[in-house]
Scaffold this active site. Structure first.
Site, PDB file in Angstrom:
ATOM      1  N   SER A  34       0.832  -1.209   0.000  1.00  0.00           N
ATOM      2  CA  SER A  34       0.000   0.000   0.000  1.00  0.00           C
ATOM      3  C   SER A  34       0.860   1.249   0.000  1.00  0.00           C
ATOM      4  CB  SER A  34      -0.908  -0.009   1.240  1.00  0.00           C
ATOM      5  OG  SER A  34      -1.646   1.190   1.325  1.00  0.00           O
ATOM      6  N   GLY A  35       0.354   2.307  -0.657  1.00  0.00           N
ATOM      7  CA  GLY A  35       1.075   3.567  -0.685  1.00  0.00           C
ATOM      8  C   GLY A  35       0.941   4.386   0.581  1.00  0.00           C
ATOM      9  N   CYS A  64     -10.285   0.254   9.407  1.00  0.00           N
ATOM     10  CA  CYS A  64     -11.140  -0.046   8.255  1.00  0.00           C
ATOM     11  C   CYS A  64     -12.479  -0.623   8.667  1.00  0.00           C
ATOM     12  CB  CYS A  64     -10.406  -0.998   7.324  1.00  0.00           C
ATOM     13  SG  CYS A  64      -8.832  -0.328   6.742  1.00  0.00           S
TER      14      CYS A  64
END
Length: 382
Positions: A200-201, A322
Site C-alpha cells: 500500500s502507498g 477499516c
C-alpha cells in the site's frame, strides 16, 4: 473542528512525505494519458516507469512484477478472488487474525474458507497449517493460502520463513498481505516463495488511493478488472500517474526517513512509561514490529480512553481503521485468547517517520491524566 496536534496512528495511515507531495504536484502538471504514443503520453509513461522501478526497489522485486492498483484492498481482492479462479483452488486458507480485506475477499470467492488459529503470542498456528496441507495432499485438494506478514493491530511479525517453507514448495498458491511490512522489513519478493504480495502507498507516506500487487510471472494471468490493456493487461483502467508518482517517491524516500527515527526505542520508552504508571498494563503479542504497541489497562475502556486522548489532541486507535469508524471487539485479540473485558480496553499506538520523543511523552501525560481520573473514581466508589 480542532485537528489533533499529535498523530500516533501510523498503522492506519502515515503522514504524507514531502517527497511524495512534490512528485504528486509535479505529475499533476502533466497533461495526457500514459497509454498515448505522442510526447505528452510518453512523458507520463516515463513517470510510471520511474515510479514502478522505485516501488520495485523497496519491495525487492523486478519492476515488471509491480502491478499498480487503486488500493491494497483491490490488490488483495485481485490476488485472492482472481487467483482462486485462475489456479482452480478448492478452498482458501486464512488465519483468524487477517485484515477484513483478506477475509472478505476469501468469502467473495464462494469457496470454503478454512481458518487457522492464532497462538497466544499472536503468531499463526503452523502445526495446524501443516496438518491442513498434509490432509490436502492425501485428498488431492489445492488451496490458496492467504496470510498477513505483520498484524495491523498488534504488530506481531508472522514466521514468514516457516510459512514459505511449508507452502512454497507445494502446488498450493501462496499470497502474503505485506501492507504493514512494506518499507519496514525486507520483502525480497523476487527471491521469495510467495506467488503474490499486496502493498500500500499510504502506509509509507504516499496519498491514499494507490497500492500494488506484486506478482511472479506465472501469476501474470491473475486478473480482476478487465479493460484496455493497462498494466500489461493485468489491471484495466487509465493509471493515475500523479498517485503512482507519489507512491514511487515515497518508496524511494521512506527507508531513510523511517530509519532516521528510532521507532523501536520510542515504543520502548512508551511501554516503560506505561508500566511505571500502571503495573497491571498488559502488552499484547510477542515478536512484534518495533513501531507499534497494543496494550490494555484493565478497567479503562478504549472508547473512554480514545475520547479523552482525542480531546487532548492525541490520535490513537483501538485497532483496524477499516471498520467505518466503529469501535468494536477485536477479532485479533479474541483469536489470541484475550478475555473480552480486557480486549475492550485495548489501545493501539503506532509510530512512523514523523514521530518524536515529545510525541511519546505527550501521550504518556495524556494517558496518565485518564488513569488518574479512573483511579479517583475507583477511590470514590470504594
Amino acid at each position: 473542528m480542532t485537528r489533533a496536534a499529535i498523530y500516533l496512528d501510523h498503522n492506519a495511515s502515515s503522514p504524507l512525505l514531502p517527497e511524495a507531495r512534490t512528485a504528486l504536484l509535479a505529475a499533476l502538471d502533466l497533461t495526457g494519458n500514459p497509454s498515448s504514443v505522442h510526447g505528452h503520453g510518453r512523458a507520463l509513461r516515463n513517470v510510471l516507469d520511474t515510479a514502478r522501478a522505485q516501488v520495485a526497489a523497496l519491495a525487492g522485486a523486478e519492476h515488471k512484477q509491480v502491478v499498480f492498483t487503486g488500493s491494497a484492498t483491490e490488490a488483495i481482492t485481485q490476488a485472492i478472488v482472481g487467483g482462486a479462479r485462475i489456479f482452480g483452488s478448492d478452498a482458501i486458507i486464512i488465519s483468524a487474525g487477517e485484515h477484513a480485506a483478506v477475509s472478505k475477499a476469501a468469502e467473495a470467492t464462494g469457496l470454503p474458507v478454512l481458518t487457522i488459529g492464532l497462538l497466544a503470542d499472536g503468531r499463526i498456528d503452523l502445526e495446524q497449517l501443516a496438518a491442513m496441507l498434509a490432509d490436502a495432499d492425501v485428498n488431492g485438494r489445492t488451496f490458496l493460502v492467504a496470510f498477513h506478514w505483520v498484524n495491523n493491530e498488534t504488530g506481531v511479525v508472522q514466521p514468514i520463513g516457516r510459512i514459505n517453507a511449508l507452502v512454497g514448495p507445494t502446488r498450493h498458491t501462496l499470497f502474503i498481505d505485506a501492507v504493514q511490512a512494506f518499507g519496514k522489513l525486507p520483502l525480497e519478493f523476487a527471491a521469495s516463495a510467495p506467488d503474490m504480495m499486496a502493498i500500500s502507498g499510504h502506509k509509507i507516506g504516499a496519498p491514499a488511493g494507490i497500492g500494488a500487487l506484486l506478482v511472479k510471472s506465472h501469476a501474470d494471468v491473475v486478473r480482476l478488472i478487465p479493460g484496455g490493456g493497462q498494466e500489461q493487461g493485468r489491471r484495466g483502467g487509465t493509471e493515475p500517474a500523479a498517485l503512482i508518482a507519489a507512491f514511487g517517491a515515497a518508496s524511494a524516500a521512506f527507508a531513510s526517513r523511517y530509519g532516521a527515527v528510532d521507532v523501536a526505542g520510542l515504543i520502548g520508552r512508551l511501554e516503560a512509561g506505561l508500566k511505571a504508571m500502571a503495573d497491571d498494563a498488559v502488552i499484547f503479542g510477542a515478536e512484534r514490529l518495533g513501531n507499534v504497541t497494543n496494550f490494555a489497562v484493565p478497567g479503562i475502556k478504549n472508547t473512554t480512553a480514545m475520547m479523552g486522548l482525542d480531546l487532548a489532541g492525541l490520535s490513537v486507535s483501538s485497532g483496524s481503521a477499516c471498520s467505518s469508524g466503529k469501535v468494536g471487539p477485536s477479532h485479533v485479540l479474541a483469536a489470541m485468547g484475550v478475555k473480552p473485558e480486557l480486549a475492550e480496553c485495548a489501545l493501539r499506538v503506532s509510530l512512523g517517520w514523523s514521530s518524536t520523543a515529545e510525541d511519546v511523552d505527550a501521550f504518556l501525560a495524556g494517558y496518565q491524566s485518564i488513569l488518574s481520573r479512573h483511579r479517583a473514581r475507583q477511590g470514590q466508589a470504594a
